[in-house]
Write an enzyme that holds these catalytic residues in place. Structure first.
Site, mmCIF file in Angstrom:
data_model
loop_
_atom_site.group_PDB
_atom_site.id
_atom_site.type_symbol
_atom_site.label_atom_id
_atom_site.label_comp_id
_atom_site.label_asym_id
_atom_site.label_seq_id
_atom_site.Cartn_x
_atom_site.Cartn_y
_atom_site.Cartn_z
ATOM 1 N N LYS A 54 22.265 64.147 8.129
ATOM 2 C CA LYS A 54 22.999 64.629 6.951
ATOM 3 C C LYS A 54 23.557 66.024 7.211
ATOM 4 O O LYS A 54 24.705 66.323 6.877
ATOM 5 C CB LYS A 54 22.069 64.636 5.721
ATOM 6 N N GLN A 98 14.833 65.290 -0.053
ATOM 7 C CA GLN A 98 14.642 64.046 0.703
ATOM 8 C C GLN A 98 13.406 63.283 0.225
ATOM 9 O O GLN A 98 12.329 63.852 0.057
ATOM 10 C CB GLN A 98 14.523 64.368 2.208
ATOM 11 N N ASP A 124 22.526 63.011 -5.408
ATOM 12 C CA ASP A 124 21.848 61.723 -5.219
ATOM 13 C C ASP A 124 22.051 60.805 -6.418
ATOM 14 O O ASP A 124 21.783 59.596 -6.327
ATOM 15 C CB ASP A 124 20.335 61.942 -5.054
HETATM 16 N N1 GUN Z 1 15.460 58.703 1.257
HETATM 17 C C1 GUN Z 1 16.049 57.542 1.630
HETATM 18 N N2 GUN Z 1 17.286 57.440 1.078
HETATM 19 C C2 GUN Z 1 17.474 58.556 0.340
HETATM 20 C C3 GUN Z 1 18.555 59.029 -0.466
HETATM 21 O O1 GUN Z 1 19.602 58.392 -0.630
HETATM 22 N N3 GUN Z 1 18.358 60.258 -1.048
HETATM 23 C C4 GUN Z 1 17.201 60.978 -0.893
HETATM 24 N N4 GUN Z 1 17.106 62.140 -1.534
HETATM 25 N N5 GUN Z 1 16.186 60.543 -0.160
HETATM 26 C C5 GUN Z 1 16.330 59.351 0.452
#
Ligand code: GUN
Length: 311
Positions: A54, A98, A124
């Site tokens: 990311k 995360q 998110d």
């Molecule tokens: N863990 C797995 N997928 C995601 C996501 O789309 N956002 C976040 N914050 N954590 C994740």
């Protein structure tokens, strides 16, 4: 006949190619790039890989991306304080904590964290205010993975309106928002889960089948109508040889990778489904890159909205 492969990487590249110039335009006008604050708690290896990816993608797109790390044993209050800091930070338009958080933080830690993220920085789409807007088809920040699946379907010319869609999995991160996004595009949607009776028969009615449960190879050809579009969202790191041998032929590429690395990422969809489905988004090579592309798009959107430049 083998299914047409829905190429997530190609669609993600197309989205990134659109986001790049828009990020440059924002930066020129605002005198600063859109900013993303990522919070990572602990050292879960899969989360480390996702977060690195990311950060790199954000930097490549011209975004400012900052990582805040907390140790695995950090108390929840420390995490809430970091989020509050980002809530008030001028250069940060987006906040991503995360998931999953360490179990030691407590069973309701994620909910408490997502609840205090400012909704206009919630890239998110997990805050209940944004989920409510999604329910009413008014969301501007929706969960990245299901939004990415929609982009994949639409840009691959899959007709959603009027289709029968089945989503396997009812998580807040994928299953529920996925079902809503399909519904808003006029699919007739069913959500299946662990208590669904005769799940294979329900799934086999789908024109569009999305699997997001995290059970390697769960969706076998018996779950799939001939010609259906199947999207695999499951990603499970498998190191159990018996599971790998059950799913993949001895001379297959996946077995070769397993022999080399000792583990592989396996989706929810059994490889034999490729012989039944009309189109398939596989794991790996499917929706993974789309989640990140949608995160970039949501961060840009959040920045534009905070600046008053987007509806
Ligand atoms: N863990 C797995 N997928 C995601 C996501 O789309 N956002 C976040 N914050 N954590 C994740």
């Amino acid at each position: 006949m083998a299914a047409r492969v829905l190429d997530g990487a190609a669609v993600a590249n197309a989205i990134r190619a659109e986001v790049g110039p828009a990020v440059a335009a924002f930066t020129a006008r605002a005198g600063r790039p859109p900013g993303l604050g990522i919070v990572l708690v602990g050292d879960d290896p899969a989360s480390e890989i996702y977060v690195r990816s990311k950060l790199k993608s954000a930097a490549d797109a011209g975004l400012r991306a900052d990582l805040m790390r907390l140790p695995a044993g950090a108390p929840l209050d420390d995490l809430l304080a970091v989020v509050e800091q980002l809530n008030h930070s001028e250069p940060h338009d987006g906040i991503l904590v995360q998931s999953p958080l360490p179990a030691a933080m407590g069973p309701d830690a994620e909910r408490r964290v997502f609840d205090i993220i400012r909704p206009d920085k919630d890239v998110d789409g997990f805050h209940p205010a944004n989920v409510g807007l999604l329910v009413q088809n008014r969301a501007t920040l929706a969960a990245c993975t299901p939004s990415g699946v929609i982009e994949l379907l639409e840009r691959s010319h899959v007709t959603i309106a009027g289709s029968r869609a089945v989503v396997i999995g009812r998580s807040d991160i994928v299953g529920k928002p996925m079902a809503l996004l399909l519904l808003h595009r006029h699919a007739t949607v069913t959500i299946c889960h662990s208590r669904t009776k005769d799940l294979a028969a329900v799934a086999a009615e789908a024109d569009i089948l999305v699997a997001a449960i995290g059970r390697p190879g769960f969706v076998t050809p018996a779950f799939v109508k001939a010609g259906a579009v199947v999207v695999d969202v499951g990603t499970t790191q498998v190191s159990d040889r018996a599971v790998v041998e059950r799913l993949f032929a001895p001379d297959s590429k996946r077995r070769e990778v397993f022999e080399r690395r000792g583990s592989i990422v396996v989706g929810d969809v059994h490889p034999a489904v490729a012989e039944v489905a009309g189109a398939l988004s596989p794991v790996p090579g499917g929706v993974g890159p789309l989640t990140i592309a949608m995160l970039l798009k949501n961060t840009l959107r959040a920045a534009q909205q905070r600046a008053g430049w987007a509806g």
